[in-house]
Design an enzyme around this catalytic site. Structure first.
Site, mmCIF file in Angstrom:
data_model
loop_
_atom_site.group_PDB
_atom_site.id
_atom_site.type_symbol
_atom_site.label_atom_id
_atom_site.label_comp_id
_atom_site.label_asym_id
_atom_site.label_seq_id
_atom_site.Cartn_x
_atom_site.Cartn_y
_atom_site.Cartn_z
ATOM 1 N N TYR A 59 0.814 -1.218 0.000
ATOM 2 C CA TYR A 59 0.000 0.000 0.000
ATOM 3 C C TYR A 59 0.847 1.268 0.000
ATOM 4 O O TYR A 59 0.704 2.098 -0.915
ATOM 5 C CB TYR A 59 -0.978 -0.011 1.184
ATOM 6 C CG TYR A 59 -1.723 1.292 1.359
ATOM 7 C CD1 TYR A 59 -2.716 1.675 0.456
ATOM 8 C CD2 TYR A 59 -1.421 2.154 2.412
ATOM 9 C CE1 TYR A 59 -3.387 2.885 0.599
ATOM 10 C CE2 TYR A 59 -2.095 3.350 2.562
ATOM 11 C CZ TYR A 59 -3.075 3.708 1.658
ATOM 12 O OH TYR A 59 -3.729 4.909 1.807
ATOM 13 N N LYS B 181 1.341 3.782 -3.299
ATOM 14 C CA LYS B 181 0.925 5.179 -3.153
ATOM 15 C C LYS B 181 2.096 6.127 -3.375
ATOM 16 O O LYS B 181 1.925 7.209 -3.967
ATOM 17 C CB LYS B 181 0.317 5.401 -1.767
ATOM 18 C CG LYS B 181 -1.003 4.678 -1.528
ATOM 19 C CD LYS B 181 -2.146 5.257 -2.359
ATOM 20 C CE LYS B 181 -2.661 6.548 -1.795
ATOM 21 N NZ LYS B 181 -3.877 7.049 -2.491
#
Length: 223
Positions: free
Chosen positions: A51, A55
């Site tokens: 994650y 990002k």
């Protein structure tokens, strides 16, 4: 990252001149935590989970795309909560067993959060700043309530919002990290994907502080 690239390409193809990207403060998180970190803090050499890694790559792509034909800015809210929260409060509620919340650390680590209205307001301010031609293109900004609190207090508030009360039961951090590493190996070998699975990233965020300076947002976005 491919999705972000497509958004940038479509903005240029259709004459969209401004892009406000929703990133996350987790793009700079590292083991040991962060205290009053500002935008000068670099990405870590290695992220602990997919994650923050994905990002960070998307954010870097968007900021690098800033130019005369497309002004870009990235906002980094942290732990967004509020009515309709599908993540934090439900995840905590699922973790309560017999009135007990078994969790790594003692909960004294300070953590920043962002109410969803605060996050939305920051996006509108960033769009206004771009429209006014202020020199914020190609920059990222931390967005929080500017009110870091002990994790134990935050979890209590979230649980009360879900109609629950639970006793905090501490798990030693080394034991939690070992269990997380095992969980990650099992998921990798079996090819399973679980959004809320135990991970080293989750353990690190539960044990270490993570709060940020919003002075740049105050100065440049009038946040």
């Amino acid at each position: 990252m491919l999705g972000s690239r497509n958004v940038i390409d479509q903005c240029r193809a259709h004459g969209v001149g401004m892009l406000v990207h929703t990133s996350t403060a987790s793009v700079v998180f590292r083991p040991g935590g962060l205290e009053n970190a500002d935008e000068r803090h670099p990405y870590p050499c290695r992220h602990l989970a997919a994650y923050p890694h994905s990002k960070a790559r998307a954010e870097a792509l968007v900021l690098a795309g800033d130019g005369p034909d497309l002004a870009t800015v990235a906002l980094r809210p942290h732990i967004i909560w509020g009515p309709g929260d599908p993540h934090f409060a439900p995840a905590l509620a699922r973790s309560v067993r017999g009135g007990r919340l078994v969790i790594p650390g003692d909960g004294t680590n300070l953590v920043d959060t962002t109410h969803l209205r605060t996050a939305a307001h920051a996006h509108l301010l960033a769009l206004d700043a771009l429209q006014q031609g202020r020199p914020i293109g190609g920059r990222a900004y931390f967005i929080t309530q500017d009110d870091p609190r002990p994790l134990r207090d935050i979890t209590s508030h979230f649980l009360r919002a879900a109609g629950l009360r639970a006793t905090w039961c501490t798990v030693p951090a080394p034991l939690a990290r070992a269990a997380a590493a095992t969980s990650e190996r099992v998921l990798r070998l079996t090819g399973l994907a679980r959004t809320h699975a135990l991970s080293r990233f989750l353990v690190a965020e539960l044990v270490h502080p993570h709060w940020f300076s919003i002075e740049a947002a105050r100065r440049d976005l009038q946040f």
